[in-house]
Write an enzyme that holds these catalytic residues in place. Sequence first.
Site, short mmCIF file in Angstrom:
data_model
loop_
_atom_site.label_atom_id
_atom_site.label_comp_id
_atom_site.label_asym_id
_atom_site.label_seq_id
_atom_site.Cartn_x
_atom_site.Cartn_y
_atom_site.Cartn_z
N LYS A 259 40.09 34.63 44.54
CA LYS A 259 40.23 34.57 46.04
C LYS A 259 38.65 34.20 46.61
CE LYS A 259 44.28 37.04 46.08
NZ LYS A 259 44.88 38.47 45.60
N1 GLU Z 1 50.70 40.59 43.20
C1 GLU Z 1 50.26 40.15 41.81
C2 GLU Z 1 49.03 39.38 42.18
O1 GLU Z 1 49.26 38.52 43.30
C3 GLU Z 1 51.20 39.37 41.00
C4 GLU Z 1 51.61 40.54 39.97
C5 GLU Z 1 52.90 39.92 39.17
O2 GLU Z 1 53.37 38.69 38.98
O3 GLU Z 1 53.46 40.65 38.38
O4 GLU Z 1 48.07 39.06 41.52
#
Ligand code: GLU
Length: 296
Positions: A259
């Site tokens: 990010k």
């Molecule tokens: N929310 C997680 C992320 O944005 C992804 C987790 C998943 O796909 O299990 O990295």
Amino acid sequence: MATSSTYRGRLAPSPTGQLHLGHARTFWFAAERARAAGGKLVLRNEDLDSTRFRLDFVGSMLEDLRWLGFHWDEGPDIGGPLGPYNQSERRSFYRSALEKLHAANLIFLPRSRRDVLDAARAPHEASRELDEPIYPPQFRPPSDTPLPPLGDVINVNWRLRVPDSETLTFDDGYFGPQQAIVGRDFGDFLVWRKDDTPSYQLACVVDDAAMQITEVVRGADLILSTFRQILLYRALGYTAPAFYHCPLMVDDKGVRLAKRHDALSLRAMRESGKPPGEILRNCNLELGKAGTENPK
Ligand code: GLU
């Protein structure tokens, strides 16, 4: 892969920063696999981490994904039969799962993080790069020690007691057969945090099971997490879905896109006037056109 009428995939973005090309690529794989199987795609907003989560990112995240051409069949903006689709609204599901683990005596109260770091094993003892220090097994309370009650408000960390030395395997849809040794590649891991929120591992398993996801498509950085989650599926009595991990995108210096690569955020690209087609071609992808590669 599940048959066409039963396939359910998901996009699970966290609103902790602007989405970047790497996310677009992973989501493309997920969307494409659901489309190829004639299945459904669920969008789950992983907004549990209140310290990193910002409300204004949720709207822009969904907007960026739609602008890129993604469509989902269920999600926080359109609803669906297995909602809610914001993790912040699913607390009761996670709490029930924790109670189940507590009743089965599968969790324990760990010592402090400092103790753990001091006693952490050298990473070279593990067969792969660890994503967190292994919780020292000598710090576990004996397994027959009665657990203190959970209480209504949790202000301690709870960890899952993992079965040391067990070899876990799964057949990854992209990378093929995967293996990890419990206690060497990862150790007892957090299921509930002292700020009274479930860990990513617990929330993810509870939601993927409740939302009847048949295949989890996500970045290869989460392969070790998948092994942890396999243990949680077992502990909670759920059937694990299939897994498909996507290779990670790196920048021109070989550094993984994260990010912090702000210039590569979808928002920045969109604001610079780049058309979505060009962005997807930068990841060598085009929604709905390319086939899914599978080097297995
Ligand atoms: N929310 C997680 C992320 O944005 C992804 C987790 C998943 O796909 O299990 O990295």
